[in-house]
Design a protein around this motif. Structure first.
Motif, PDB file in Angstrom:
ATOM      1  N   GLY A 120       0.839  -1.188   0.000  1.00  0.00           N
ATOM      2  CA  GLY A 120       0.000   0.000   0.000  1.00  0.00           C
ATOM      3  C   GLY A 120       0.871   1.233   0.000  1.00  0.00           C
ATOM      4  O   GLY A 120       2.081   1.162   0.257  1.00  0.00           O
ATOM      5  N   ASP A 121       0.265   2.369  -0.295  1.00  0.00           N
ATOM      6  CA  ASP A 121       0.971   3.646  -0.247  1.00  0.00           C
ATOM      7  C   ASP A 121       0.327   4.537   0.805  1.00  0.00           C
ATOM      8  O   ASP A 121      -0.883   4.478   1.021  1.00  0.00           O
ATOM      9  N   SER A 122       1.150   5.343   1.473  1.00  0.00           N
ATOM     10  CA  SER A 122       0.664   6.311   2.444  1.00  0.00           C
ATOM     11  C   SER A 122      -0.174   5.623   3.522  1.00  0.00           C
ATOM     12  O   SER A 122       0.307   4.729   4.211  1.00  0.00           O
ATOM     13  N   ALA A 123      -1.455   6.010   3.676  1.00  0.00           N
ATOM     14  CA  ALA A 123      -2.310   5.348   4.660  1.00  0.00           C
ATOM     15  C   ALA A 123      -2.459   3.863   4.357  1.00  0.00           C
ATOM     16  O   ALA A 123      -2.604   3.042   5.264  1.00  0.00           O
ATOM     17  N   GLY A 124      -2.416   3.510   3.080  1.00  0.00           N
ATOM     18  CA  GLY A 124      -2.489   2.102   2.709  1.00  0.00           C
ATOM     19  C   GLY A 124      -1.256   1.334   3.154  1.00  0.00           C
ATOM     20  O   GLY A 124      -1.333   0.146   3.480  1.00  0.00           O
ATOM     21  N   ALA A 125      -0.096   1.996   3.170  1.00  0.00           N
ATOM     22  CA  ALA A 125       1.116   1.366   3.701  1.00  0.00           C
ATOM     23  C   ALA A 125       0.983   1.157   5.205  1.00  0.00           C
ATOM     24  O   ALA A 125       1.421   0.137   5.748  1.00  0.00           O
ATOM     25  N   ASN A 126       0.378   2.127   5.882  1.00  0.00           N
ATOM     26  CA  ASN A 126       0.080   1.971   7.307  1.00  0.00           C
ATOM     27  C   ASN A 126      -0.773   0.715   7.524  1.00  0.00           C
ATOM     28  O   ASN A 126      -0.484  -0.114   8.395  1.00  0.00           O
ATOM     29  N   ILE A 127      -1.819   0.563   6.714  1.00  0.00           N
ATOM     30  CA  ILE A 127      -2.694  -0.599   6.839  1.00  0.00           C
ATOM     31  C   ILE A 127      -1.925  -1.886   6.548  1.00  0.00           C
ATOM     32  O   ILE A 127      -2.069  -2.886   7.273  1.00  0.00           O
ATOM     33  N   ALA A 128      -1.105  -1.876   5.498  1.00  0.00           N
ATOM     34  CA  ALA A 128      -0.343  -3.077   5.148  1.00  0.00           C
ATOM     35  C   ALA A 128       0.553  -3.510   6.304  1.00  0.00           C
ATOM     36  O   ALA A 128       0.690  -4.706   6.598  1.00  0.00           O
ATOM     37  N   HIS A 129       1.182  -2.527   6.973  1.00  0.00           N
ATOM     38  CA  HIS A 129       1.994  -2.845   8.150  1.00  0.00           C
ATOM     39  C   HIS A 129       1.146  -3.528   9.219  1.00  0.00           C
ATOM     40  O   HIS A 129       1.526  -4.581   9.760  1.00  0.00           O
ATOM     41  N   HIS A 130       0.009  -2.933   9.535  1.00  0.00           N
ATOM     42  CA  HIS A 130      -0.833  -3.486  10.602  1.00  0.00           C
ATOM     43  C   HIS A 130      -1.416  -4.846  10.227  1.00  0.00           C
ATOM     44  O   HIS A 130      -1.604  -5.702  11.108  1.00  0.00           O
ATOM     45  N   MET A 131      -1.676  -5.061   8.942  1.00  0.00           N
ATOM     46  CA  MET A 131      -2.151  -6.378   8.528  1.00  0.00           C
ATOM     47  C   MET A 131      -1.046  -7.419   8.692  1.00  0.00           C
ATOM     48  O   MET A 131      -1.303  -8.564   9.067  1.00  0.00           O
ATOM     49  N   GLY A 132       0.202  -7.005   8.422  1.00  0.00           N
ATOM     50  CA  GLY A 132       1.322  -7.900   8.650  1.00  0.00           C
ATOM     51  C   GLY A 132       1.485  -8.241  10.121  1.00  0.00           C
ATOM     52  O   GLY A 132       1.757  -9.394  10.486  1.00  0.00           O
TER      53      GLY A 132
END
Length: 280
Positions: A120-132
């Protein structure tokens, strides 16, 4: 377009992408599976925005992967962590196809659940981290997450780091945006949803074997991306972590000017990462 959960009101949707040539090929030849979370500060953009439609089309073609782009609910009507909750629901829906008996044929026939990636990018990268992180705690049966790609991740912190000290006005604006999207937070920019390095965060439990972080030299979030990278390395995270900085570029430049030299290089590097064969 797939419906991830018809029990929600409104239902949760995702957009699916597959390389053109794949629809008529041998169904026994599986593709790496990318689950993508769009950016937009948790409050703008969708999985159906032309920007993300074009980006995923290009990435899927370049990397020869199948992709699921999640359309989560947005703030302020649906404050954080609604976006994260929806994204986990989407991942469970994706996992329902592991045995080839899910509602979407493309996932049943073409997705290799032993080669799964989050991005993901930006907020989506934040989400990708939390999903990991959540996958590390609550492993999705049959899903092997090889790696995570974070592009210009939207992370903050109460104490400024690096280039954040140079622009107090911008720092205040970003902090106010965070308060808008997560009004229930009592710890502001040190809330674990926005600061993954806050005390007590167990970054070592990240549920993947490899991590790739992209930052842009002229992006306000650049130093925070480097800070995250350093904290991951310090945590003893079991995966291989790499960071790539795009010189002379601004925040999400690859979406604004996708044909520029640095954007093409980023796309190629991401595609290479998605085709790595190592198993977690």
């Amino acid at each position: 377009m797939g419906s991830c959960n018809n029990q929600l009101d409104p239902p949760l949707y995702a957009r699916l992408y597959i390389p053109n040539q794949r629809q008529n090929q041998n169904q026994n030849q599986k593709l790496p599976l990318l689950v993508y979370f769009h950016g937009g500060g948790f409050c703008i953009e969708t999985a159906f925005s032309p920007t993300y439609h074009n980006y995923l089309n290009t990435l899927v073609s370049e990397a020869n992967v199948i992709a699921v782009s999640v359309d989560y609910r947005r703030a302020p009507e649906n404050p954080v962590p609604c976006a994260h909750d929806d994204s986990w629901t989407a991942l469970k829906w994706v996992a329902s196809h592991v045995n080839g008996e899910g509602p979407e044929d493309w996932l049943n026939y073409f997705a290799d659940f032993q080669r799964v990636f989050f991005s993901g990018d930006s907020a989506g990268a934040n989400i990708a981290h939390h999903m990991g992180m959540r996958h590390g705690r609550e492993i999705l049966d049959g899903v092997n997450v090889i790696g995570i790609v974070l592009i210009h991740p939207y992370f903050l912190g109460r104490e400024a780091v690096g280039n954040e000290t140079a622009d107090a006005k911008k720092r205040d604006w970003v902090a106010r945006l965070w308060r808008l999207t997560c009004p229930s937070s009592t710890s502001g920019c040190d809330d674990p949803w926005i600061n993954p390095a806050v005390a007590g965060s167990d970054l070592a439990s990240l549920g993947c074997a490899r991590m790739q972080v992209f930052v842009a030299e002229n992006d306000f979030l650049r130093s925070r991306g480097w800070f995250y990278y350093d904290k991951l390395k310090e945590s003893g995270c079991r995966g291989n972590v790499e960071i790539v900085e795009s010189k002379g570029e601004q925040y999400v430049f690859h979406l604004i000017n996708p044909t520029c030299e640095n954007a093409v290089a980023m796309l190629e590097r991401t595609a290479s990462f998605l085709n790595h064969q190592e198993k977690a």
